[in-house]
Design a protein around this motif. Structure first.
Motif, PDB file in Angstrom:
ATOM      1  N   ASP A  15       0.947  -1.019  -0.227  1.00 32.60           N
ATOM      2  CA  ASP A  15       0.184  -0.150  -0.051  1.00 32.60           C
ATOM      3  C   ASP A  15       0.962   1.084   0.360  1.00 32.60           C
ATOM      4  N   PRO A  16       0.886   1.952  -0.746  1.00 35.54           N
ATOM      5  CA  PRO A  16       1.819   3.172  -0.854  1.00 35.54           C
ATOM      6  C   PRO A  16       1.516   4.090  -0.043  1.00 35.54           C
ATOM      7  N   ASP A  17       0.293   3.831   0.214  1.00 28.44           N
ATOM      8  CA  ASP A  17      -0.527   5.277   1.598  1.00 28.44           C
ATOM      9  C   ASP A  17       0.258   4.455   2.974  1.00 28.44           C
ATOM     10  N   TYR A  18       0.661   3.596   3.132  1.00 29.68           N
ATOM     11  CA  TYR A  18       0.866   3.336   4.487  1.00 29.68           C
ATOM     12  C   TYR A  18       2.010   3.931   5.103  1.00 29.68           C
ATOM     13  N   GLU A  19       2.786   4.692   4.866  1.00 28.03           N
ATOM     14  CA  GLU A  19       3.703   5.487   5.146  1.00 28.03           C
ATOM     15  C   GLU A  19       3.309   6.609   6.477  1.00 28.03           C
ATOM     16  N   VAL A  20       2.117   6.333   6.284  1.00 27.62           N
ATOM     17  CA  VAL A  20       1.295   7.383   6.999  1.00 27.62           C
ATOM     18  C   VAL A  20       1.101   6.400   8.351  1.00 27.62           C
ATOM     19  N   SER A  43      -2.817  14.388   3.789  1.00 20.05           N
ATOM     20  CA  SER A  43      -2.690  12.790   4.385  1.00 20.05           C
ATOM     21  C   SER A  43      -3.396  13.205   5.622  1.00 20.05           C
ATOM     22  N   LEU A  44      -3.079  14.186   6.409  1.00 13.98           N
ATOM     23  CA  LEU A  44      -3.910  13.574   7.818  1.00 13.98           C
ATOM     24  C   LEU A  44      -5.527  13.423   7.532  1.00 13.98           C
ATOM     25  N   PHE A  45      -6.505  13.575   6.534  1.00 19.96           N
ATOM     26  CA  PHE A  45      -7.832  13.410   6.370  1.00 19.96           C
ATOM     27  C   PHE A  45      -7.842  12.530   5.602  1.00 19.96           C
ATOM     28  N   LEU A  46      -7.376  12.606   4.618  1.00 21.80           N
ATOM     29  CA  LEU A  46      -7.992  11.515   3.655  1.00 21.80           C
ATOM     30  C   LEU A  46      -6.729  10.215   3.464  1.00 21.80           C
ATOM     31  N   SER A  47      -6.480  10.016   4.480  1.00 25.48           N
ATOM     32  CA  SER A  47      -5.664   8.307   4.775  1.00 25.48           C
ATOM     33  C   SER A  47      -5.280   8.295   6.331  1.00 25.48           C
ATOM     34  N   TRP A  48      -5.056   9.189   7.316  1.00 23.32           N
ATOM     35  CA  TRP A  48      -4.344   7.986   7.857  1.00 23.32           C
ATOM     36  C   TRP A  48      -5.926   8.163   9.186  1.00 23.32           C
ATOM     37  N   TRP A  49      -6.972   9.216   9.060  1.00 25.87           N
ATOM     38  CA  TRP A  49      -7.892   9.346   9.837  1.00 25.87           C
ATOM     39  C   TRP A  49      -8.819   7.979   9.236  1.00 25.87           C
ATOM     40  N   PRO A  50      -8.883   8.269   7.916  1.00 35.56           N
ATOM     41  CA  PRO A  50     -10.006   6.569   7.975  1.00 35.56           C
ATOM     42  C   PRO A  50      -9.617   5.402   7.818  1.00 35.56           C
ATOM     43  N   HIS A  51      -8.026   5.484   7.632  1.00 39.59           N
ATOM     44  CA  HIS A  51      -7.602   3.922   8.013  1.00 39.59           C
ATOM     45  C   HIS A  51      -6.919   3.678   9.228  1.00 39.59           C
ATOM     46  N   HIS A  52      -6.911   4.488  10.471  1.00 42.27           N
ATOM     47  CA  HIS A  52      -5.833   4.169  11.721  1.00 42.27           C
ATOM     48  C   HIS A  52      -6.761   3.273  12.090  1.00 42.27           C
ATOM     49  N   PRO A  53      -6.335   2.646  12.993  1.00 46.12           N
ATOM     50  CA  PRO A  53      -4.975   1.964  13.212  1.00 46.12           C
ATOM     51  C   PRO A  53      -3.924   0.822  12.362  1.00 46.12           C
ATOM     52  N   MET A  54      -4.928   0.735  11.061  1.00 44.25           N
ATOM     53  CA  MET A  54      -4.077   0.868   9.625  1.00 44.25           C
ATOM     54  C   MET A  54      -3.539  -0.832   9.899  1.00 44.25           C
ATOM     55  N   ASN A  55      -5.011  -1.811  11.050  1.00 44.56           N
ATOM     56  CA  ASN A  55      -3.560  -2.500  11.319  1.00 44.56           C
ATOM     57  C   ASN A  55      -4.843  -4.095  10.809  1.00 44.56           C
ATOM     58  N   MET A  87      -6.561  -5.829   7.261  1.00 43.93           N
ATOM     59  CA  MET A  87      -7.116  -5.740   5.579  1.00 43.93           C
ATOM     60  C   MET A  87      -8.289  -6.114   5.351  1.00 43.93           C
ATOM     61  N   GLY A  88      -8.453  -6.275   4.015  1.00 49.74           N
ATOM     62  CA  GLY A  88     -10.453  -6.898   3.752  1.00 49.74           C
ATOM     63  C   GLY A  88     -11.039  -6.073   3.191  1.00 49.74           C
ATOM     64  N   ARG A  89     -11.733  -5.953   1.916  1.00 46.08           N
ATOM     65  CA  ARG A  89     -13.159  -5.634   2.094  1.00 46.08           C
ATOM     66  C   ARG A  89     -13.636  -4.874   3.082  1.00 46.08           C
ATOM     67  N   TYR A  90     -14.477  -5.604   4.622  1.00 42.95           N
ATOM     68  CA  TYR A  90     -15.292  -4.544   5.132  1.00 42.95           C
ATOM     69  C   TYR A  90     -14.093  -4.741   5.913  1.00 42.95           C
ATOM     70  N   ARG A  91     -13.320  -4.487   6.228  1.00 40.98           N
ATOM     71  CA  ARG A  91     -12.549  -4.017   7.570  1.00 40.98           C
ATOM     72  C   ARG A  91     -10.981  -3.105   7.277  1.00 40.98           C
ATOM     73  N   ASN A  92     -11.154  -2.692   6.175  1.00 39.83           N
ATOM     74  CA  ASN A  92      -9.706  -1.774   6.080  1.00 39.83           C
ATOM     75  C   ASN A  92      -9.826  -0.619   6.385  1.00 39.83           C
ATOM     76  N   THR A  93     -11.074  -0.365   6.273  1.00 36.50           N
ATOM     77  CA  THR A  93     -11.482   1.324   6.439  1.00 36.50           C
ATOM     78  C   THR A  93     -12.491   1.400   6.748  1.00 36.50           C
ATOM     79  N   ARG A  94     -12.865   2.639   7.962  1.00 36.24           N
ATOM     80  CA  ARG A  94     -13.162   2.473   9.091  1.00 36.24           C
ATOM     81  C   ARG A  94     -13.842   3.974   8.895  1.00 36.24           C
TER      82      ARG A  94
END
Lengths: 299, 63
Positions: free
Chosen positions: A136-141, A224-236, A238-245
């Protein structure tokens, strides 16, 4: 931090699974389809506003500090219309309005200096491999708190920090699409630095700094904060129904740029941003049944 | 392309000279800071911007 693969944590038998999927798609279909006029107008008006700031500031119609505030908002706001274009939400390949899709994609992010082809190439990988530490190229966040996410974005801007999008392009150097994206990105970056330098040496250094250079840095941090970090935090996960909140932000969904319902975007990327909230409300019972991460929502 | 590849690592130095130097000079002029040692504002900008660019290039960070 370990990342787990969770397709659907709720225990559903195959029949329930199929029933829920059919219901989900039937609802989603209602919100996908019509041309996203709001997003197109957003893209063009935001860009025109940012362009207008230059003569307004240079000819002293508005003070530089006012221009700086508006320019920072313009930079932060410019990504999302292009994001729709990355998903071909204005027009699919081969359709009459395809040129408009690509035009919005290219021009709306001029203030952010985000090359469209690079954005599309890396964003498709983000969708395919969301929260995968290697792919995931956005994982760095990833960061434990939002404050640390901000600091990390500042660190990522430093010249010694490897650019994750650049890494993706070099790992796929044999792919003509990656090659083309890299070339366009290089031209756009050189043009940006050239224009900044030319403005600065022509006596417009303060305007260049406070209408573009600093707003671009602040806008990048915000995005980066609102579009990458917040919706995916804590990024732990994967899977269609659990990778984003989904989440409720204290300052509201407008400040969060509509990302409270980002889970809808990951489930149905063809649905324009301005229809996500309504779709989320209608899809909510299905998302609950699926065991999705509906955090901070109190029903 | 080869030329670009060669100059790319020197980006921070070029940025220090090409953008930060005139920006520093403009900031000094706009808030009325006099350049030390009989230097002009742009000379001060070139020294500060160029040095900062070198630090960023070899240290890997601007701040």
């Amino acid at each position: 931090m370990s990342v787990t693969e969770a397709q659907s944590p709720a225990a559903l038998d195959k029949e329930d699974e199929r029933r829920l999927y059919r219901k989900e798609m039937a609802i989603a279909k209602k919100y996908i389809g019509p041309f996203p006029v709001v997003m197109a107008l957003w893209g063009f008006s935001n860009l025109l506003c940012w362009f207008a700031l230059w003569p307004l500031v240079i000819f002293d119609v508005i003070p530089l500090w006012v221009g700086f505030i508006i320019a920072t908002a313009n930079v932060a706001l410019c990504y999302l219309p292009s994001h729709e274009a990355q998903h071909s939400n204005y027009a699919n390949p081969g359709t009459p309005l395809r040129w408009l899709n690509e035009l919005i994609g290219y021009v709306s992010t001029i203030p952010l200096v985000l090359p469209f082809k690079i954005a599309r190439y890396t964003h498709m990988r983000h969708h395919k491999h969301t929260n995968d530490p290697k792919l995931d190229p956005d994982y760095e966040v990833i960061a434990p708190t939002w404050q640390q996410a901000v600091l990390k974005t500042i660190r990522r801007m430093q010249p010694g920090f490897p650019n994750s999008y650049g890494v993706v392009l070099s790992e796929n150097a044999d792919d003509p699409a990656a090659k083309r994206a890299g070339l366009e990105g290089m031209v756009q970056s050189l043009a940006y630095w050239g224009i900044l330098g030319a403005l600065a040496w022509s006596g417009y250094a303060l305007e260049a700094a406070f209408l573009w250079w600093v707003p671009r840095m602040l806008g990048t941090i915000y995005i980066s904060l609102f579009l990458s970090w917040w919706p995916h935090h804590p990024m732990n996960e994967m899977g269609r129904y659990r990778n984003t909140r989904s989440f409720s932000h204290k300052l509201g969904n407008i400040v969060a740029f509509g990302m409270e319902d980002h889970i809808i975007h990951h489930l149905h990327p063809g649905m324009p941003l301005n229809r996500n909230k309504a779709a989320f409300r209608e899809l909510r019972p299905i998302l609950e049944a699926r065991g999705c991460r509906l955090e901070d929502h109190y029903s | 392309m080869e030329l670009l590849k060669a100059i790319y690592p020197w980006g921070p130095v070029l940025f220090g000279i090409g953008f930060l130097a005139p920006l520093i000079a403009a900031i000094m002029a706009s808030i009325g800071i006099a350049a030390p040692l009989d230097l002009t504002e742009i000379q001060s900008g070139l020294i500060i911007g160029g040095t900062w660019g070198l630090i960023a290039k070899f240290g890997g960070r601007w701040i």
